[in-house]
Design a protein around this motif. Sequence first.
Motif, PDB file in Angstrom:
ATOM      1  N   TRP A  68      73.172  32.519 -18.977  1.00  0.00           N
ATOM      2  CA  TRP A  68      73.742  31.190 -19.232  1.00  0.00           C
ATOM      3  C   TRP A  68      73.151  30.152 -18.295  1.00  0.00           C
ATOM      4  O   TRP A  68      72.931  29.003 -18.684  1.00  0.00           O
ATOM      5  CB  TRP A  68      75.258  31.236 -19.137  1.00  0.00           C
ATOM      6  CG  TRP A  68      75.797  32.114 -20.203  1.00  0.00           C
ATOM      7  CD1 TRP A  68      76.314  33.365 -20.059  1.00  0.00           C
ATOM      8  CD2 TRP A  68      75.807  31.848 -21.608  1.00  0.00           C
ATOM      9  NE1 TRP A  68      76.656  33.884 -21.288  1.00  0.00           N
ATOM     10  CE2 TRP A  68      76.349  32.975 -22.247  1.00  0.00           C
ATOM     11  CE3 TRP A  68      75.403  30.774 -22.387  1.00  0.00           C
ATOM     12  CZ2 TRP A  68      76.508  33.051 -23.624  1.00  0.00           C
ATOM     13  CZ3 TRP A  68      75.567  30.848 -23.760  1.00  0.00           C
ATOM     14  CH2 TRP A  68      76.107  31.978 -24.360  1.00  0.00           C
ATOM     15  N   PRO A 114      83.003  28.413 -20.242  1.00  0.00           N
ATOM     16  CA  PRO A 114      83.975  28.462 -21.337  1.00  0.00           C
ATOM     17  C   PRO A 114      83.337  28.851 -22.670  1.00  0.00           C
ATOM     18  O   PRO A 114      83.962  29.530 -23.487  1.00  0.00           O
ATOM     19  CB  PRO A 114      84.548  27.048 -21.411  1.00  0.00           C
ATOM     20  CG  PRO A 114      84.115  26.351 -20.193  1.00  0.00           C
ATOM     21  CD  PRO A 114      82.963  27.096 -19.624  1.00  0.00           C
ATOM     22  N   LEU A 115      82.087  28.422 -22.867  1.00  0.00           N
ATOM     23  CA  LEU A 115      81.389  28.808 -24.094  1.00  0.00           C
ATOM     24  C   LEU A 115      81.246  30.322 -24.164  1.00  0.00           C
ATOM     25  O   LEU A 115      81.516  30.935 -25.197  1.00  0.00           O
ATOM     26  CB  LEU A 115      80.013  28.140 -24.146  1.00  0.00           C
ATOM     27  CG  LEU A 115      79.118  28.563 -25.305  1.00  0.00           C
ATOM     28  CD1 LEU A 115      79.701  28.045 -26.614  1.00  0.00           C
ATOM     29  CD2 LEU A 115      77.709  28.050 -25.096  1.00  0.00           C
ATOM     30  N   TRP A 116      80.841  30.948 -23.051  1.00  0.00           N
ATOM     31  CA  TRP A 116      80.692  32.401 -23.014  1.00  0.00           C
ATOM     32  C   TRP A 116      82.040  33.089 -23.254  1.00  0.00           C
ATOM     33  O   TRP A 116      82.122  34.056 -23.995  1.00  0.00           O
ATOM     34  CB  TRP A 116      80.097  32.856 -21.692  1.00  0.00           C
ATOM     35  CG  TRP A 116      80.279  34.320 -21.471  1.00  0.00           C
ATOM     36  CD1 TRP A 116      80.967  34.914 -20.475  1.00  0.00           C
ATOM     37  CD2 TRP A 116      79.799  35.383 -22.295  1.00  0.00           C
ATOM     38  NE1 TRP A 116      80.944  36.276 -20.619  1.00  0.00           N
ATOM     39  CE2 TRP A 116      80.234  36.592 -21.734  1.00  0.00           C
ATOM     40  CE3 TRP A 116      79.050  35.435 -23.457  1.00  0.00           C
ATOM     41  CZ2 TRP A 116      79.935  37.823 -22.288  1.00  0.00           C
ATOM     42  CZ3 TRP A 116      78.762  36.675 -24.005  1.00  0.00           C
ATOM     43  CH2 TRP A 116      79.196  37.838 -23.422  1.00  0.00           C
ATOM     44  N   ARG A 117      83.085  32.595 -22.643  1.00  0.00           N
ATOM     45  CA  ARG A 117      84.408  33.216 -22.836  1.00  0.00           C
ATOM     46  C   ARG A 117      84.841  33.143 -24.299  1.00  0.00           C
ATOM     47  O   ARG A 117      85.407  34.084 -24.837  1.00  0.00           O
ATOM     48  CB  ARG A 117      85.443  32.562 -21.936  1.00  0.00           C
ATOM     49  CG  ARG A 117      85.253  32.952 -20.502  1.00  0.00           C
ATOM     50  CD  ARG A 117      86.326  32.354 -19.640  1.00  0.00           C
ATOM     51  NE  ARG A 117      86.087  32.739 -18.271  1.00  0.00           N
ATOM     52  CZ  ARG A 117      86.985  33.295 -17.515  1.00  0.00           C
ATOM     53  NH1 ARG A 117      88.190  33.508 -17.966  1.00  0.00           N
ATOM     54  NH2 ARG A 117      86.690  33.628 -16.282  1.00  0.00           N
ATOM     55  N   ARG A 118      84.586  32.018 -24.933  1.00  0.00           N
ATOM     56  CA  ARG A 118      84.945  31.877 -26.351  1.00  0.00           C
ATOM     57  C   ARG A 118      84.146  32.860 -27.203  1.00  0.00           C
ATOM     58  O   ARG A 118      84.687  33.513 -28.091  1.00  0.00           O
ATOM     59  CB  ARG A 118      84.706  30.451 -26.820  1.00  0.00           C
ATOM     60  CG  ARG A 118      85.035  30.275 -28.304  1.00  0.00           C
ATOM     61  CD  ARG A 118      84.920  28.851 -28.738  1.00  0.00           C
ATOM     62  NE  ARG A 118      86.001  28.091 -28.113  1.00  0.00           N
ATOM     63  CZ  ARG A 118      85.948  26.804 -27.856  1.00  0.00           C
ATOM     64  NH1 ARG A 118      84.879  26.117 -28.162  1.00  0.00           N
ATOM     65  NH2 ARG A 118      86.957  26.185 -27.300  1.00  0.00           N
ATOM     66  N   LEU A 119      82.845  32.983 -26.927  1.00  0.00           N
ATOM     67  CA  LEU A 119      82.012  33.937 -27.667  1.00  0.00           C
ATOM     68  C   LEU A 119      82.456  35.378 -27.413  1.00  0.00           C
ATOM     69  O   LEU A 119      82.488  36.190 -28.341  1.00  0.00           O
ATOM     70  CB  LEU A 119      80.546  33.767 -27.281  1.00  0.00           C
ATOM     71  CG  LEU A 119      79.842  32.528 -27.795  1.00  0.00           C
ATOM     72  CD1 LEU A 119      78.453  32.413 -27.189  1.00  0.00           C
ATOM     73  CD2 LEU A 119      79.767  32.547 -29.302  1.00  0.00           C
ATOM     74  N   ARG A 133      85.451  36.422 -26.635  1.00  0.00           N
ATOM     75  CA  ARG A 133      86.717  36.660 -27.334  1.00  0.00           C
ATOM     76  C   ARG A 133      86.499  36.888 -28.821  1.00  0.00           C
ATOM     77  O   ARG A 133      87.128  37.742 -29.422  1.00  0.00           O
ATOM     78  CB  ARG A 133      87.669  35.485 -27.126  1.00  0.00           C
ATOM     79  CG  ARG A 133      88.784  35.827 -26.168  1.00  0.00           C
ATOM     80  CD  ARG A 133      89.815  34.735 -26.095  1.00  0.00           C
ATOM     81  NE  ARG A 133      89.453  33.909 -24.942  1.00  0.00           N
ATOM     82  CZ  ARG A 133      89.362  32.599 -24.946  1.00  0.00           C
ATOM     83  NH1 ARG A 133      89.635  31.921 -26.024  1.00  0.00           N
ATOM     84  NH2 ARG A 133      89.008  31.946 -23.875  1.00  0.00           N
ATOM     85  N   SER A 134      85.596  36.131 -29.429  1.00  0.00           N
ATOM     86  CA  SER A 134      85.349  36.310 -30.857  1.00  0.00           C
ATOM     87  C   SER A 134      84.674  37.653 -31.119  1.00  0.00           C
ATOM     88  O   SER A 134      84.944  38.284 -32.132  1.00  0.00           O
ATOM     89  CB  SER A 134      84.502  35.168 -31.407  1.00  0.00           C
ATOM     90  OG  SER A 134      83.191  35.232 -30.903  1.00  0.00           O
ATOM     91  N   ASN A 135      83.824  38.129 -30.215  1.00  0.00           N
ATOM     92  CA  ASN A 135      83.210  39.450 -30.369  1.00  0.00           C
ATOM     93  C   ASN A 135      84.237  40.557 -30.197  1.00  0.00           C
ATOM     94  O   ASN A 135      84.159  41.589 -30.840  1.00  0.00           O
ATOM     95  CB  ASN A 135      82.070  39.645 -29.374  1.00  0.00           C
ATOM     96  CG  ASN A 135      80.793  39.031 -29.862  1.00  0.00           C
ATOM     97  OD1 ASN A 135      80.687  38.654 -31.016  1.00  0.00           O
ATOM     98  ND2 ASN A 135      79.827  38.921 -28.977  1.00  0.00           N
TER      99      ASN A 135
END
Length: 148
Positions: free
Chosen positions: A34, A69-74, A76-78
Amino acid sequence: MTEMFSILGSWNWLIFGVVLMALELLAPGVFLIWLGFAALLVGLLSFAIHPSWQLQILMFAVFAVAAVPLWRRLARSNKAASQSNPFLNKRADALVGRVFTLEKPIIDGSGTVRIDDTIWRVAGPDAPAGTRVRIVQADGASLTVAAA
């Protein structure tokens, strides 16, 4: 520091981004990737708008902080996608409750059953070959069965 930025200019950020991504391959942890993306983004923007070196560092800091936050959102979706297949990498657990026919008899508590193209070792009460058994427990590559 200003001289370093003026010599290579925007290329510094592109090189820095590639180096960070290469380091991610050596020490995986999904962190440096990142920062590498942030550096690449600053490099690309620097080609377009030619900001001062202070603004470049500020952009890098903002992009790096926004990447978390972008990584955390990704992530969570995975996690939700992997929960849609709860037996992924747990093939034996998916067999519990199913009924199969013994390929080899269970003698002294050990026998085999064919499931698709695989022969599984089973444990359970003695039974002749051809007996229908229900899988009641999976432990690694060994299955525990009971009469169906």
